[in-house]
Design a protein around this motif. Structure first.
Motif, PDB file in Angstrom:
ATOM      1  N   LEU A 207       0.487  -0.694  -0.088  1.00  0.00           N
ATOM      2  CA  LEU A 207      -0.194  -0.288  -0.289  1.00  0.00           C
ATOM      3  C   LEU A 207       1.193   0.961   0.134  1.00  0.00           C
ATOM      4  N   VAL A 208       0.551   1.915  -1.378  1.00  0.00           N
ATOM      5  CA  VAL A 208       1.526   3.194  -1.156  1.00  0.00           C
ATOM      6  C   VAL A 208       1.178   4.623  -1.103  1.00  0.00           C
ATOM      7  N   SER A 209       1.166   5.310  -0.465  1.00  0.00           N
ATOM      8  CA  SER A 209       0.713   6.856  -0.408  1.00  0.00           C
ATOM      9  C   SER A 209       1.393   7.558   0.535  1.00  0.00           C
ATOM     10  N   GLU A 210       0.984   8.440   1.127  1.00  0.00           N
ATOM     11  CA  GLU A 210       0.965   9.519   1.634  1.00  0.00           C
ATOM     12  C   GLU A 210       0.719  10.395   3.082  1.00  0.00           C
ATOM     13  N   VAL A 211       1.755  10.452   3.791  1.00  0.00           N
ATOM     14  CA  VAL A 211       1.122  10.679   5.322  1.00  0.00           C
ATOM     15  C   VAL A 211       1.496  12.020   5.769  1.00  0.00           C
ATOM     16  N   ALA A 212       0.779  13.086   6.242  1.00  0.00           N
ATOM     17  CA  ALA A 212       0.877  14.059   6.539  1.00  0.00           C
ATOM     18  C   ALA A 212       1.138  14.212   7.979  1.00  0.00           C
ATOM     19  N   ILE A 213       2.768  15.330   7.862  1.00  0.00           N
ATOM     20  CA  ILE A 213       3.724  15.315   8.302  1.00  0.00           C
ATOM     21  C   ILE A 213       4.343  16.746   9.521  1.00  0.00           C
ATOM     22  N   SER A 214       3.511  17.305   8.811  1.00  0.00           N
ATOM     23  CA  SER A 214       3.511  19.367   9.448  1.00  0.00           C
ATOM     24  C   SER A 214       3.760  19.598  10.433  1.00  0.00           C
TER      25      SER A 214
ATOM     26  N   SER B   6      10.528 -10.136   4.764  1.00  0.00           N
ATOM     27  CA  SER B   6       9.287 -11.163   5.104  1.00  0.00           C
ATOM     28  C   SER B   6       9.122 -11.079   5.779  1.00  0.00           C
ATOM     29  N   ALA B   7       8.292  -9.804   6.685  1.00  0.00           N
ATOM     30  CA  ALA B   7       8.016  -9.506   7.912  1.00  0.00           C
ATOM     31  C   ALA B   7       6.656  -9.222   7.531  1.00  0.00           C
ATOM     32  N   THR B   8       5.706  -9.067   8.383  1.00  0.00           N
ATOM     33  CA  THR B   8       3.962  -9.577   8.760  1.00  0.00           C
ATOM     34  C   THR B   8       3.552  -7.670   7.860  1.00  0.00           C
ATOM     35  N   VAL B   9       4.328  -7.262   9.173  1.00  0.00           N
ATOM     36  CA  VAL B   9       3.962  -6.040   8.891  1.00  0.00           C
ATOM     37  C   VAL B   9       6.004  -5.023   8.371  1.00  0.00           C
ATOM     38  N   ALA B  10       5.846  -4.531   7.489  1.00  0.00           N
ATOM     39  CA  ALA B  10       6.778  -3.602   6.961  1.00  0.00           C
ATOM     40  C   ALA B  10       6.592  -2.112   6.423  1.00  0.00           C
ATOM     41  N   LEU B  11       7.204  -1.469   7.223  1.00  0.00           N
ATOM     42  CA  LEU B  11       7.238   0.211   6.906  1.00  0.00           C
ATOM     43  C   LEU B  11       7.727   0.501   6.170  1.00  0.00           C
ATOM     44  N   ALA B  12       8.761   0.749   4.646  1.00  0.00           N
ATOM     45  CA  ALA B  12       9.051   1.986   4.315  1.00  0.00           C
ATOM     46  C   ALA B  12       9.333   3.150   4.197  1.00  0.00           C
ATOM     47  N   VAL B  13       9.569   4.357   4.997  1.00  0.00           N
ATOM     48  CA  VAL B  13       9.774   5.661   4.945  1.00  0.00           C
ATOM     49  C   VAL B  13      10.595   6.182   3.571  1.00  0.00           C
ATOM     50  N   GLY B  14       9.744   6.706   3.095  1.00  0.00           N
ATOM     51  CA  GLY B  14      10.644   7.681   2.013  1.00  0.00           C
ATOM     52  C   GLY B  14      11.008   8.871   1.739  1.00  0.00           C
ATOM     53  N   SER B  15      11.363   9.362   1.201  1.00  0.00           N
ATOM     54  CA  SER B  15      11.342  10.915   1.800  1.00  0.00           C
ATOM     55  C   SER B  15       9.526  12.385   2.070  1.00  0.00           C
ATOM     56  N   VAL B  16      10.396  13.269   2.299  1.00  0.00           N
ATOM     57  CA  VAL B  16       9.613  14.237   2.741  1.00  0.00           C
ATOM     58  C   VAL B  16       9.162  14.973   1.620  1.00  0.00           C
ATOM     59  N   VAL B  17       8.003  15.337   0.955  1.00  0.00           N
ATOM     60  CA  VAL B  17       7.666  16.127   0.113  1.00  0.00           C
ATOM     61  C   VAL B  17       6.793  17.339   0.566  1.00  0.00           C
ATOM     62  N   ARG B  18       6.673  18.730  -0.117  1.00  0.00           N
ATOM     63  CA  ARG B  18       5.573  19.607   0.227  1.00  0.00           C
ATOM     64  C   ARG B  18       4.716  19.622  -0.915  1.00  0.00           C
ATOM     65  N   ARG B  19       3.303  19.449  -0.426  1.00  0.00           N
ATOM     66  CA  ARG B  19       2.384  19.407  -1.327  1.00  0.00           C
ATOM     67  C   ARG B  19       1.636  21.083  -0.816  1.00  0.00           C
ATOM     68  N   PRO B  20       1.127  21.573  -2.168  1.00  0.00           N
ATOM     69  CA  PRO B  20      -0.035  22.466  -2.081  1.00  0.00           C
ATOM     70  C   PRO B  20      -1.609  21.899  -1.250  1.00  0.00           C
ATOM     71  N   VAL B  21      -2.098  22.464  -0.388  1.00  0.00           N
ATOM     72  CA  VAL B  21      -3.166  21.473   0.266  1.00  0.00           C
ATOM     73  C   VAL B  21      -4.476  23.416   0.501  1.00  0.00           C
ATOM     74  N   GLY B  22      -4.737  22.981  -0.363  1.00  0.00           N
ATOM     75  CA  GLY B  22      -6.586  23.963  -0.425  1.00  0.00           C
ATOM     76  C   GLY B  22      -5.478  25.582   0.023  1.00  0.00           C
TER      77      GLY B  22
ATOM     78  N   GLU C 129       3.175  19.455   4.451  1.00  0.00           N
ATOM     79  CA  GLU C 129       4.665  18.439   4.603  1.00  0.00           C
ATOM     80  C   GLU C 129       4.104  17.001   4.468  1.00  0.00           C
ATOM     81  N   HIS C 130       4.229  16.400   3.745  1.00  0.00           N
ATOM     82  CA  HIS C 130       3.960  14.414   3.489  1.00  0.00           C
ATOM     83  C   HIS C 130       4.709  13.893   3.262  1.00  0.00           C
ATOM     84  N   LEU C 131       4.870  12.337   4.121  1.00  0.00           N
ATOM     85  CA  LEU C 131       5.843  11.360   4.366  1.00  0.00           C
ATOM     86  C   LEU C 131       5.637  10.579   3.172  1.00  0.00           C
ATOM     87  N   CYS C 132       6.850  10.541   2.258  1.00  0.00           N
ATOM     88  CA  CYS C 132       5.976   9.246   1.518  1.00  0.00           C
ATOM     89  C   CYS C 132       6.470   8.029   2.289  1.00  0.00           C
ATOM     90  N   VAL C 133       5.187   6.970   2.275  1.00  0.00           N
ATOM     91  CA  VAL C 133       5.155   5.672   2.684  1.00  0.00           C
ATOM     92  C   VAL C 133       5.117   4.679   1.943  1.00  0.00           C
TER      93      VAL C 133
END
Length: 262
Positions: A34-41, A197-213, A219-223
Motif C-alpha cells: 500500500l503506497v501512500s503519503e502521510v501528512a507530517i507537518s 518477510s515481515a508481517t507488516v513492513a513500513l518503508a519510509v521514503g522522502s518528505v515532500v511539500r504539497r499544496p493543501v487547499g 509536508e507529507h511523508l512518502c510511505v
C-alpha cells in the motif's frame, strides 16, 4: 591487464552475502503493498521547535516506529506470523529497524530490534535508536547480537535465513514488524517497495511539500506499507494504514515526549 579486459573483479563480501540471502528468502513471502503519503507537518514542527529550544535532535525514524507500534496495538492480529496451519500471535510488540551502517569499509543494512515498543515512549525509542547508531559497527549482525552469522558458510546462508524465518524463538526475539527509513536520504518524491518477510513492513521514503487547499503548503511523508497476504487482506490493510496515518499526523507522540521533559 584489468584495463585490457574492460572490467575488474572484486570480492562479494560476507556482508553482501548475508543481505543477498535475506533478500532471496523475503521474495518467498506473499506480499501486498500500500503506497501512500502521510501528512507530517505537525510532528515535524514540534520536533524542530524542540531542537531549537534544547539543541537535541529527536529521531524521525523513532517517531514513525512509535506510531507503528501504537497502531499494531490496535490491530493485535497483525503482530503474528504463520507457520504451516498455525498462526502465532505475539503479546509483545517488537519492531525491527533497518538502517545503513558502515562495516568492514563498506555500507550495508543492519536490523536492530526495538523490543516491547508499545511499552516505550517515543523519546525512549528515539534514544535507543540513537544509541545503537552511535556504536561502531564491526560486521553485519553486530547491532542485533548476531555477529556470529559471519561464521556460516556462504552456501548455507540462505538455508539458515529460511530456518530462522520459520522459528518462533527468532520471531519473538526480532519481531514480525519492520521499518526501513533509508528513503529519507532522497530528494523529491520517493517511495520504496521493500523486500521483507515481515508481517507488516513500513518503508519510509522522502518528505515532500504539497499544496493543501487554502492553507498553503504542507509536508507529507512518502510511505509504503507492506503486508503478508497470508495473514492480512486488503481491507484490513487499508484500515490499518488509515489509522497509522492518523497517529503520524497528530504529533501526539512528540507532545508526550516534550511534556515529560518540561
Amino acid at each position: 591487464m584489468a584495463g585490457q579486459r574492460g572490467y575488474r573483479i572484486e570480492r562479494f563480501t560476507g556482508n553482501r552475502q548475508v543481505v543477498a540471502a535475506a533478500s532471496a528468502v523475503s521474495r518467498e513471502t506473499n506480499t501486498i503493498h500500500l503506497v501512500s503519503e502521510v501528512a507530517i507537518s505537525e510532528p515535524r514542527r514540534l520536533i524542530t521547535e524542540y531542537r531549537e529550544r534544547t539543541g537535541e535532535r529527536l529521531s524521525l525514524t523513532g517517531y514513525v516506529v512509535a506510531c507503528l507500534a501504537r497502531t499494531v496495538a490496535e490491530f493485535p492480529q497483525f503482530n503474528s506470523f504463520r507457520k504451516g496451519s498455525r498462526l502465532f500471535v505475539f503479546d509483545e510488540v517488537t519492531v525491527g529497524v533497518l538502517y545503513e551502517r558502515e562495516m568492514d569499509g563498506e555500507r550495508a543494512p543492519e536490523s536492530v530490534p526495538i523490543r516491547d515498543a508499545t511499552a516505550k515512549t517515543y523519546r525512549q525509542i528515539s534514544d535507543e535508536i540513537r544509541a545503537v547508531q552511535s556504536k561502531p559497527a564491526e560486521r553485519v549482525g553486530s547491532g542485533s547480537g548476531m555477529a556470529w552469522i559471519r561464521f556460516i558458510p556462504g552456501f548455507l546462508l540462505r538455508t539458515f535465513v529460511r530456518l530462522a524465518n520459520r522459528s518462533v524463538a527468532m520471531k519473538r526475539r526480532f519481531g514480525v514488524l519492520g521499518v526501513t527509513a533509508v528513503g529519507m536520504h532522497g530528494s523529491g518524491a520517493m517511495w520504496l517497495v521493500p523486500l521483507s518477510s515481515a508481517t507488516v513492513a513500513l518503508a519510509v521514503g522522502s518528505v515532500v511539500r504539497r499544496p493543501v487547499g487554502t492553507q498553503g503548503v504542507a509536508e507529507h511523508l512518502c510511505v509504503t506499507l507492506s503486508f503478508d497476504h497470508d495473514i492480512v487482506d486488503g481491507a484490513p490493510a487499508a484500515r490499518f494504514a488509515a489509522r497509522f496515518a492518523e497517529h503520524v499526523s497528530s504529533g501526539d507522540e512528540v507532545r508526550q515526549a516534550i511534556a515529560v521533559d518540561c
